[in-house]
Design an enzyme around this catalytic site. Structure first.
Site, PDB file in Angstrom:
ATOM      1  N   ASP A  52       0.832  -1.206   0.000  1.00 38.73           N
ATOM      2  CA  ASP A  52       0.000   0.000   0.000  1.00 38.73           C
ATOM      3  C   ASP A  52       0.866   1.255   0.000  1.00 38.73           C
ATOM      4  O   ASP A  52       0.349   2.378  -0.033  1.00 38.73           O
ATOM      5  CB  ASP A  52      -1.021  -0.007   1.152  1.00 38.73           C
ATOM      6  CG  ASP A  52      -0.377  -0.132   2.511  1.00 38.73           C
ATOM      7  OD1 ASP A  52       0.865  -0.185   2.587  1.00 38.73           O
ATOM      8  OD2 ASP A  52      -1.119  -0.175   3.522  1.00 38.73           O
ATOM      9  N   ASP A  91      -1.084  -6.100  -0.139  1.00 43.64           N
ATOM     10  CA  ASP A  91      -1.548  -5.481   1.107  1.00 43.64           C
ATOM     11  C   ASP A  91      -3.057  -5.310   1.095  1.00 43.64           C
ATOM     12  O   ASP A  91      -3.630  -4.868   0.083  1.00 43.64           O
ATOM     13  CB  ASP A  91      -0.943  -4.070   1.243  1.00 43.64           C
ATOM     14  CG  ASP A  91       0.314  -4.059   2.090  1.00 43.64           C
ATOM     15  OD1 ASP A  91       0.420  -4.879   3.026  1.00 43.64           O
ATOM     16  OD2 ASP A  91       1.191  -3.219   1.820  1.00 43.64           O
ATOM     17  N   GLU A 190       8.963  -4.134  10.687  1.00 45.91           N
ATOM     18  CA  GLU A 190       9.415  -2.852  10.135  1.00 45.91           C
ATOM     19  C   GLU A 190       9.970  -1.959  11.233  1.00 45.91           C
ATOM     20  O   GLU A 190       9.327  -1.719  12.261  1.00 45.91           O
ATOM     21  CB  GLU A 190       8.235  -2.163   9.413  1.00 45.91           C
ATOM     22  CG  GLU A 190       8.635  -0.826   8.800  1.00 45.91           C
ATOM     23  CD  GLU A 190       7.645  -0.305   7.761  1.00 45.91           C
ATOM     24  OE1 GLU A 190       6.701  -1.031   7.386  1.00 45.91           O
ATOM     25  OE2 GLU A 190       7.837   0.845   7.317  1.00 45.91           O
TER      26      GLU A 190
HETATM   27  O1  KIV Z   1       3.513  -1.120   1.619  1.00 45.86           O
HETATM   28  C1  KIV Z   1       4.688  -1.485   1.670  1.00 45.86           C
HETATM   29  O2  KIV Z   1       5.505  -1.182   0.789  1.00 45.86           O
HETATM   30  C2  KIV Z   1       5.115  -2.279   2.823  1.00 45.86           C
HETATM   31  C3  KIV Z   1       6.576  -2.550   2.965  1.00 45.86           C
HETATM   32  C4  KIV Z   1       7.284  -1.339   3.422  1.00 45.86           C
HETATM   33  C5  KIV Z   1       6.836  -3.713   3.847  1.00 45.86           C
HETATM   34  O3  KIV Z   1       4.318  -2.669   3.602  1.00 45.86           O
END
Ligand code: KIV
Length: 272
Positions: A52, A91, A190
């Protein structure tokens, strides 16, 4: 040629577990469109995340919150069409799974049915346990995400390192074990201290993929625009830049403008 480049078998959640077991690090990178996903897959990436973060790097928003389920499905569809080998994870965006577990399942089902992604990622621990369990019950693989969870930025108030204090670190360890127990196939950590991330990776059997979580985990993930130097305004300590595409693209575009203005392009051979 490196061994992992010769291995053209499709990456599955099961294969990621085997990689952890034999100590082979997992490489994961974001992608949001067909052309980049094609290049990234061809280079031998293990996991492609339709993150996301598209909200930031593709749509220009300040946070990941505004991106919608429809927009995530659009990005995931484009990526899936290009990918032959990598596992594609999408996501579930903010606001489409936190409300209740039925909503979470409906969102995950839409992603799987409409985009053909192979797994979903959900941010959070015990607070969203019921939602994750419901998605897992439908046979949809779930990747967890703990530590700095950007969808909760308004609660945190800052993108600073998480879980430095004992209480938050203990909750993170408990959450990681809970995610393993209920059946998540992997976990993103993270921006947390490297010692804590290493401990989690040692204490759970599922692969732990870090971003700003040090080298003691089972794999790494970065946002494609950051590591390729397209998005130069973002330079946290954990980021390694592998290219300076913003300079390359800028130079190429300036060259093209110049060629058009000076009537150099197109030349005799570049016309019909
Ligand atoms: O949305 C994304 O790019 C992420 C990564 C930073 C793990 O969740």
């Amino acid at each position: 040629m490196a061994n992992y480049l010769q291995d053209t078998r499709k990456v599955t959640t099961h294969r990621l577990t085997e990689m952890k077991q034999r100590g082979e690090k997992i490489a994961m990178l974001t992608a949001y469109d067909y052309s980049m996903a094609h290049l990234i897959d061809e280079a031998g990436m293990d996991v492609i995340l339709v993150g996301d973060s598209a909200s930031n790097v593709m749509a220009g928003n300040m946070t990941t919150l505004p991106i919608t389920l429809d927009q995530m499905i659009y990005h995931a569809k484009s990526v899936v069409k290009a990918v032959k080998r990598a596992l594609v994870v999408c996501d579930i965006p903010f606001g489409s799974y936190q409300g209740n577990s039925k909503e979470a399942l409906a969102s995950a089902v839409r992603i799987m049915k409409e985009s053909h992604a192979e797994a979903v990622k959900m941010e959070g621990g015990s607070e969203i346990r019921e939602s994750i369990e419901r998605v897992l019950c439908a046979g949809i693989p779930v990747m967890g995400h703990l530590g700095l969870t950007p969808q909760s930025i308004n609660k945190f108030g800052t993108y600073a390192v998480r879980a430095k204090e004992e209480a938050e670190a203990n909750k993170l360890i408990e959450d990681a074990k809970m995610l393993e127990e209920i059946g998540c196939f992997a976990l993103v950590l993270e921006k947390i201290p490297a010692t804590l991330a290493t401990r989690v990776a040692q204490e759970v059997s599922i692969p732990v993929i870090g971003i700003g979580a040090g080298g003691g985990v089972d794999g790494q993930v970065l946002v494609m625009h950051d590591m390729l130097g397209i998005n130069k305004g973002f330079s946290p300590r954990f980021l390694r830049r592998y290219a300076d595409l913003s300079t390359i693209i800028n130079d190429a575009v300036a060259h093209y403008i110049d060629d058009v203005k000076t009537n150099d392009f197109p030349n005799d051979k570049e016309q019909y």
